[in-house]
Design a protein around this motif. Structure first.
Motif, short mmCIF file in Angstrom:
data_model
loop_
_atom_site.label_atom_id
_atom_site.label_comp_id
_atom_site.label_asym_id
_atom_site.label_seq_id
_atom_site.Cartn_x
_atom_site.Cartn_y
_atom_site.Cartn_z
N GLU A 7 1.10 4.32 -2.96
CA GLU A 7 0.58 5.64 -2.60
C GLU A 7 0.83 6.70 -3.66
O GLU A 7 0.00 7.54 -3.92
N ARG A 49 0.84 -1.21 0.00
CA ARG A 49 0.00 0.00 0.00
C ARG A 49 0.87 1.25 0.00
O ARG A 49 0.57 2.22 -0.70
N VAL A 93 -7.97 -0.23 -9.77
CA VAL A 93 -7.42 0.86 -10.59
C VAL A 93 -8.54 1.82 -10.89
O VAL A 93 -9.60 1.43 -11.41
N GLN A 94 -8.34 3.10 -10.57
CA GLN A 94 -9.37 4.12 -10.83
C GLN A 94 -8.77 5.24 -11.67
O GLN A 94 -7.65 5.61 -11.51
N SER A 97 1.42 8.03 -12.55
CA SER A 97 0.75 7.44 -13.71
C SER A 97 -0.57 8.10 -14.08
O SER A 97 -1.09 7.88 -15.17
N SER A 132 1.06 6.34 -6.84
CA SER A 132 0.70 5.92 -8.20
C SER A 132 -0.05 6.99 -8.98
O SER A 132 0.12 7.12 -10.19
N THR A 133 -0.88 7.78 -8.32
CA THR A 133 -1.66 8.79 -9.02
C THR A 133 -0.75 9.86 -9.62
O THR A 133 -0.93 10.26 -10.77
N TYR A 192 -3.26 7.29 -12.56
CA TYR A 192 -4.25 6.32 -12.08
C TYR A 192 -4.08 6.12 -10.59
O TYR A 192 -2.96 6.11 -10.07
N LYS A 193 -5.18 5.92 -9.91
CA LYS A 193 -5.12 5.59 -8.49
C LYS A 193 -5.16 4.07 -8.39
O LYS A 193 -6.16 3.43 -8.71
N VAL A 194 -4.03 3.48 -7.99
CA VAL A 194 -3.94 2.03 -7.85
C VAL A 194 -3.95 1.72 -6.36
O VAL A 194 -3.19 2.29 -5.59
N SER A 195 -4.83 0.83 -5.95
CA SER A 195 -4.94 0.52 -4.52
C SER A 195 -5.01 -0.99 -4.30
O SER A 195 -5.54 -1.74 -5.13
#
Length: 199
Positions: free
Chosen positions: A161, A157, A198-199, A167, A163-164, A169-172
């Motif tokens: 943190e 996690r 992925v959002q 990239s 990633s947004t 994209y919000k990867v969680s």
């Protein structure tokens, strides 16, 4: 603009298919990372020492320092330097003996839920001094294994943190379950499965 949306759609579709079919993933934790974890959790004080008896101001004391991890066969070996001044305190001094000895404990890696832990702690090397062993043995067999626990989900996690920003994209990580933990070369290999969003 159309090309970038097609690319995003293709990547999203690929990730969705790959993640839905993935049953297990290997997470590798290096020996150095595990050693850093132990140092941070138990030896993170100003002087890098863990006091088992007394403190830096005490006349009589026992402390461990300089933990070093090795992987030997299917076990993790933790080597420490122990220092002790044993005896009676008299007028601000410790009247007795001073010792500086190596100590060693070995552990078997284990995993439960999201956490990499350790079991079957064996004290492989301690001193010939009964009083020092009385203090060292519980530390080696209980404190060292608990000080090395690694929350694998927490590590992932934290890594995701940013990633947004990197990239767009919000990867969680939504779920992680550890199936097995084993030593391979200079790594602790953790076999996990989980859900990533992925959002």
């Amino acid at each position: 603009m159309t090309t970038s949306w097609r690319t995003v759609a293709a990547v999203s579709l690929f990730l969705a298919i790959a993640l839905s079919r993935a049953h297990a993933v290997e997470l590798k934790v290096s020996r150095d990372a595990l050693e850093r974890t132990l140092k941070q959790q138990l030896f993170g004080g100003r002087d890098g020492r863990y006091y088992l008896k007394g403190n830096s101001q005490s006349a009589c004391f026992v402390y461990a320092e300089s933990p070093r991890l090795l992987f030997v066969d299917d076990r993790i070996v933790v080597q420490l330097k122990t220092h002790a001044r044993l005896g009676q305190r008299m007028g601000g001094a410790c009247i007795g003996i001073a010792l500086s000895l190596p100590a060693e404990v070995s552990l078997a890696p284990d995993g439960e839920g999201e956490t990499v832990g350790f079991r079957d702690a064996r004290v492989d090397k301690v001193s010939d001094h009964t009083e020092l062993n009385f203090v060292l043995t519980p530390f080696l067999s209980r404190e060292v294994p608990s000080g090395m626990r690694v929350n694998a989900a927490g590590l992932l996690r934290k890594a995701l943190e940013g990633s947004t920003l990197s990239s767009g994209y919000k990867v969680s990580l939504e779920r992680l379950k550890i199936h097995s933990v084993q030593i391979e070369g200079d790594d602790l290999v953790v076999d996990v499965d989980g859900d990533i969003g992925v959002q």
